[in-house]
Design a protein around this motif. Structure first.
Motif, PDB file in Angstrom:
ATOM      1  N   MET A  13       0.824  -1.203   0.000  1.00  9.43           N
ATOM      2  CA  MET A  13       0.000   0.000   0.000  1.00  9.43           C
ATOM      3  C   MET A  13       0.860   1.256   0.000  1.00  9.43           C
ATOM      4  SD  MET A  13      -3.124   1.257   2.364  1.00  9.43           S
ATOM      5  CE  MET A  13      -4.282   0.682   1.176  1.00  9.43           C
ATOM      6  N   ILE A  14       1.899   1.259   0.802  1.00  5.59           N
ATOM      7  CA  ILE A  14       2.801   2.402   0.802  1.00  5.59           C
ATOM      8  C   ILE A  14       3.349   2.618  -0.597  1.00  5.59           C
ATOM      9  CG2 ILE A  14       5.059   3.197   1.596  1.00  5.59           C
ATOM     10  CD1 ILE A  14       4.394   1.807   4.289  1.00  5.59           C
ATOM     11  N   ASP A  15       3.692   1.535  -1.208  1.00  3.44           N
ATOM     12  CA  ASP A  15       4.266   1.593  -2.545  1.00  3.44           C
ATOM     13  C   ASP A  15       3.292   2.116  -3.589  1.00  3.44           C
ATOM     14  OD1 ASP A  15       6.989   0.599  -2.622  1.00  3.44           O
ATOM     15  OD2 ASP A  15       6.354  -0.304  -4.536  1.00  3.44           O
ATOM     16  N   THR A  16       2.121   1.498  -3.634  1.00  3.77           N
ATOM     17  CA  THR A  16       1.223   1.777  -4.751  1.00  3.77           C
ATOM     18  C   THR A  16       0.266   2.921  -4.481  1.00  3.77           C
ATOM     19  OG1 THR A  16      -0.448   0.201  -4.002  1.00  3.77           O
ATOM     20  CG2 THR A  16       1.276  -0.651  -5.420  1.00  3.77           C
ATOM     21  N   VAL A  17       0.025   3.209  -3.237  1.00  5.89           N
ATOM     22  CA  VAL A  17      -0.968   4.240  -2.936  1.00  5.89           C
ATOM     23  C   VAL A  17      -0.331   5.518  -2.400  1.00  5.89           C
ATOM     24  CG1 VAL A  17      -3.082   4.762  -1.671  1.00  5.89           C
ATOM     25  CG2 VAL A  17      -2.641   2.435  -2.442  1.00  5.89           C
ATOM     26  N   PHE A  18       0.769   5.364  -1.682  1.00  2.72           N
ATOM     27  CA  PHE A  18       1.392   6.534  -1.066  1.00  2.72           C
ATOM     28  C   PHE A  18       2.760   6.859  -1.646  1.00  2.72           C
ATOM     29  CE2 PHE A  18      -1.927   5.368   1.847  1.00  2.72           C
ATOM     30  CZ  PHE A  18      -2.394   6.586   2.298  1.00  2.72           C
ATOM     31  N   ASN A  19       2.964   6.446  -2.881  1.00  5.24           N
ATOM     32  CA  ASN A  19       4.196   6.781  -3.594  1.00  5.24           C
ATOM     33  C   ASN A  19       5.455   6.477  -2.800  1.00  5.24           C
ATOM     34  OD1 ASN A  19       2.645   7.937  -5.770  1.00  5.24           O
ATOM     35  ND2 ASN A  19       2.295   9.680  -4.407  1.00  5.24           N
ATOM     36  N   GLY A  20       5.400   5.450  -2.011  1.00  7.96           N
ATOM     37  CA  GLY A  20       6.593   5.022  -1.294  1.00  7.96           C
ATOM     38  C   GLY A  20       6.870   5.784  -0.004  1.00  7.96           C
ATOM     39  N   SER A  21       6.036   6.721   0.325  1.00 13.38           N
ATOM     40  CA  SER A  21       6.291   7.510   1.533  1.00 13.38           C
ATOM     41  C   SER A  21       5.494   6.983   2.724  1.00 13.38           C
ATOM     42  CB  SER A  21       5.936   8.973   1.273  1.00 13.38           C
ATOM     43  OG  SER A  21       5.819   9.647   2.509  1.00 13.38           O
ATOM     44  N   THR A  65      -8.880   9.125  -2.062  1.00 15.67           N
ATOM     45  CA  THR A  65      -8.648   7.713  -2.391  1.00 15.67           C
ATOM     46  C   THR A  65      -7.721   7.073  -1.373  1.00 15.67           C
ATOM     47  OG1 THR A  65      -8.856   8.319  -4.714  1.00 15.67           O
ATOM     48  CG2 THR A  65      -7.945   6.146  -4.218  1.00 15.67           C
ATOM     49  N   GLN A  66      -6.661   7.796  -1.061  1.00 15.50           N
ATOM     50  CA  GLN A  66      -5.728   7.283  -0.062  1.00 15.50           C
ATOM     51  C   GLN A  66      -6.449   7.014   1.249  1.00 15.50           C
ATOM     52  OE1 GLN A  66      -2.741  10.344   0.061  1.00 15.50           O
ATOM     53  NE2 GLN A  66      -1.401   9.269  -1.382  1.00 15.50           N
ATOM     54  N   ARG A  67      -7.279   7.959   1.647  1.00 23.42           N
ATOM     55  CA  ARG A  67      -7.930   7.801   2.939  1.00 23.42           C
ATOM     56  C   ARG A  67      -8.874   6.602   2.938  1.00 23.42           C
ATOM     57  NH1 ARG A  67     -10.248  12.706   3.872  1.00 23.42           N
ATOM     58  NH2 ARG A  67     -12.285  11.941   3.215  1.00 23.42           N
ATOM     59  N   GLN A  68      -9.581   6.451   1.835  1.00 20.18           N
ATOM     60  CA  GLN A  68     -10.528   5.331   1.779  1.00 20.18           C
ATOM     61  C   GLN A  68      -9.827   3.984   1.808  1.00 20.18           C
ATOM     62  OE1 GLN A  68     -14.025   5.002  -0.392  1.00 20.18           O
ATOM     63  NE2 GLN A  68     -14.303   7.204  -0.663  1.00 20.18           N
ATOM     64  N   LEU A  69      -8.772   3.892   1.017  1.00 18.34           N
ATOM     65  CA  LEU A  69      -8.054   2.618   0.983  1.00 18.34           C
ATOM     66  C   LEU A  69      -7.397   2.352   2.329  1.00 18.34           C
ATOM     67  CD1 LEU A  69      -6.513   2.817  -2.588  1.00 18.34           C
ATOM     68  CD2 LEU A  69      -8.446   1.447  -1.802  1.00 18.34           C
ATOM     69  N   LEU A  70      -6.887   3.417   2.914  1.00 16.17           N
ATOM     70  CA  LEU A  70      -6.248   3.271   4.208  1.00 16.17           C
ATOM     71  C   LEU A  70      -7.254   2.847   5.275  1.00 16.17           C
ATOM     72  CD1 LEU A  70      -3.668   3.537   5.759  1.00 16.17           C
ATOM     73  CD2 LEU A  70      -4.137   5.972   6.059  1.00 16.17           C
ATOM     74  N   ASP A  71      -8.407   3.502   5.257  1.00 15.00           N
ATOM     75  CA  ASP A  71      -9.443   3.153   6.227  1.00 15.00           C
ATOM     76  C   ASP A  71      -9.815   1.680   6.118  1.00 15.00           C
ATOM     77  OD1 ASP A  71      -9.431   5.700   7.070  1.00 15.00           O
ATOM     78  OD2 ASP A  71     -11.478   6.203   6.470  1.00 15.00           O
ATOM     79  N   LYS A  72      -9.982   1.255   4.909  1.00 13.09           N
ATOM     80  CA  LYS A  72     -10.355  -0.140   4.719  1.00 13.09           C
ATOM     81  C   LYS A  72      -9.258  -1.064   5.231  1.00 13.09           C
ATOM     82  CE  LYS A  72     -12.834  -2.138   1.529  1.00 13.09           C
ATOM     83  NZ  LYS A  72     -13.382  -2.283   0.161  1.00 13.09           N
ATOM     84  N   MET A  73      -8.023  -0.662   4.980  1.00 16.90           N
ATOM     85  CA  MET A  73      -6.925  -1.501   5.441  1.00 16.90           C
ATOM     86  C   MET A  73      -6.871  -1.554   6.965  1.00 16.90           C
ATOM     87  SD  MET A  73      -2.909  -1.596   4.534  1.00 16.90           S
ATOM     88  CE  MET A  73      -3.212  -2.941   3.408  1.00 16.90           C
ATOM     89  N   ILE A  74      -7.026  -0.414   7.590  1.00 15.90           N
ATOM     90  CA  ILE A  74      -7.041  -0.384   9.050  1.00 15.90           C
ATOM     91  C   ILE A  74      -8.140  -1.299   9.567  1.00 15.90           C
ATOM     92  CG2 ILE A  74      -7.593   1.079  11.030  1.00 15.90           C
ATOM     93  CD1 ILE A  74      -6.184   3.377   9.505  1.00 15.90           C
ATOM     94  N   ASP A  75      -9.257  -1.207   8.901  1.00 18.42           N
ATOM     95  CA  ASP A  75     -10.401  -2.007   9.303  1.00 18.42           C
ATOM     96  C   ASP A  75     -10.178  -3.495   9.122  1.00 18.42           C
ATOM     97  OD1 ASP A  75     -12.644  -0.371  10.144  1.00 18.42           O
ATOM     98  OD2 ASP A  75     -13.846  -1.884   9.088  1.00 18.42           O
ATOM     99  N   THR A  76      -9.773  -3.877   7.934  1.00 21.13           N
ATOM    100  CA  THR A  76      -9.757  -5.303   7.607  1.00 21.13           C
ATOM    101  C   THR A  76      -8.444  -5.980   7.948  1.00 21.13           C
ATOM    102  OG1 THR A  76      -8.994  -4.926   5.359  1.00 21.13           O
ATOM    103  CG2 THR A  76     -11.367  -4.910   5.712  1.00 21.13           C
ATOM    104  N   VAL A  77      -7.385  -5.223   8.041  1.00 20.46           N
ATOM    105  CA  VAL A  77      -6.087  -5.853   8.263  1.00 20.46           C
ATOM    106  C   VAL A  77      -5.541  -5.575   9.656  1.00 20.46           C
ATOM    107  CG1 VAL A  77      -3.742  -6.105   7.359  1.00 20.46           C
ATOM    108  CG2 VAL A  77      -5.629  -5.622   5.799  1.00 20.46           C
ATOM    109  N   PHE A  78      -5.873  -4.404  10.188  1.00 18.28           N
ATOM    110  CA  PHE A  78      -5.313  -4.029  11.486  1.00 18.28           C
ATOM    111  C   PHE A  78      -6.368  -3.931  12.587  1.00 18.28           C
ATOM    112  CE2 PHE A  78      -2.035  -2.895   8.519  1.00 18.28           C
ATOM    113  CZ  PHE A  78      -0.872  -3.206   9.187  1.00 18.28           C
ATOM    114  N   ASN A  79      -7.451  -4.653  12.394  1.00 16.81           N
ATOM    115  CA  ASN A  79      -8.497  -4.727  13.408  1.00 16.81           C
ATOM    116  C   ASN A  79      -8.945  -3.365  13.932  1.00 16.81           C
ATOM    117  OD1 ASN A  79      -8.314  -7.613  13.401  1.00 16.81           O
ATOM    118  ND2 ASN A  79      -6.421  -7.388  14.564  1.00 16.81           N
ATOM    119  N   LYS A 110     -13.168   2.003  -5.135  1.00 22.12           N
ATOM    120  CA  LYS A 110     -12.337   0.820  -4.917  1.00 22.12           C
ATOM    121  C   LYS A 110     -11.579   0.446  -6.170  1.00 22.12           C
ATOM    122  CE  LYS A 110     -12.472  -3.691  -4.336  1.00 22.12           C
ATOM    123  NZ  LYS A 110     -13.236  -4.927  -4.516  1.00 22.12           N
ATOM    124  N   PRO A 111     -10.591   1.247  -6.527  1.00 25.89           N
ATOM    125  CA  PRO A 111      -9.850   0.971  -7.751  1.00 25.89           C
ATOM    126  C   PRO A 111      -9.073  -0.335  -7.634  1.00 25.89           C
ATOM    127  CG  PRO A 111      -8.834   2.768  -6.533  1.00 25.89           C
ATOM    128  CD  PRO A 111     -10.077   2.417  -5.823  1.00 25.89           C
TER     129      PRO A 111
END
Lengths: 144, 144
Positions: free
Chosen positions: A102-110, B94-108, B23-24
């Motif tokens: 995700m860092i790579d593809t969504v946050f440009n590596g940052s 987009t970043q926020r949405q993908l991140l939110d989903k990740m926090i939700d589904t991957v980081f409980n 959800k790209p």
DNA sequence: TTTCATTTACGAAAACTATCGTACATTTGT
DNA sequence: ACAAATGTACGATAGTTTTCGTAAATGAAA
């Protein structure tokens, strides 16, 4: 006396030997989460939890878990009629891999860009924030 | 004199009206990243950049971008022969949405758990770390 | 032992993604 | 004006994921 034996599928062994990385799908992740939390479980146990939040039949969950076993995402003990499945991948490892991607593809590596977003949009408790600050201090020390 | 007009597809309008979330797919994200960085571009321009890192034909990129327009991920100006596409979704959103989903589904649901992982596995520069610490201080102030 | 409930196995359909070949349209250069 | 180049549109196909129906196996209960 026998202890339960969890087996990896052949495919799983080959894949882990070749150092492939884990890329669970959305549905697979849901199952992994259940197993990470509850530990080794039957299909029915997993299904009953998934049912609460999604709408799919028992055989769907079964099939998914069978496929996951094929892929090496799950181990299983098939010594009794009712098979018992367990995650074959650690939560931490999976988290790190998905996060890295995700860092790579969504946050440009940052990574820090991601961190700022994460902190901005989720209320974290004071204790959690403290923990993070301590962690930051440690990292800075190491860099010196 | 006319100004360029970027249009949303009908489907896109309906979807945005119903407040659906973004959800790209992996490939779609690659395209979005190019457009976020370069701004409005032609298919060819996008394709030439993607080509450097992946192996697919021009029509593949074209088709993908057409589909993305259908979905409402891209807007386009079709007033001239060569259409010009632009992202219809903001990078931050987009970043926020993908991140939110990740926090939700991957980081409980624990953002800070994610943050610790992110900081631990990526060398961040001193400046970045400082920025994060300042940010943390601000958050703490607000909480008081 | 026969029946019933539970479970796994198998196959296949439906939805979605990624890919590309080919046809058609539109500029552009000569 | 017309051929070449460039671009879009339109299937079609292959691969993957998700879904579920149905059959076969297994264990328990009567």
């Amino acid at each position: 006396m026998f202890t339960k034996v969890f087996v990896y599928s052949l495919k799983a062994l080959i894949m882990s030997a070749t150092g492939k990385h884990i890329k669970p799908t959305e549905s697979e992740l849901e199952i992994l989460r259940v197993l990470w939390e509850k530990g080794p479980s039957t299909v029915r146990e997993v299904h009953e939890i998934l049912e609460q939040s999604k709408d799919a039949g028992y055989t769907t969950t079964l099939k998914l878990m069978q496929i996951m076993h094929e892929k090496g995402l799950l181990q299983r003990d098939a010594s009794s009629k009712t098979h018992i499945y367990a995650s074959a991948v650690s939560q931490e490892n999976t988290q790190r891999q998905l996060l890295d991607k995700m860092i790579d593809t969504v946050f440009n590596g940052s990574a820090s860009q991601l961190v700022l977003q994460a902190l901005g949009n989720h209320k974290s408790s004071k204790e959690e924030l403290e923990k993070i600050k301590q962690y930051l201090d440690e990292i800075e020390k190491q860099q010196r």
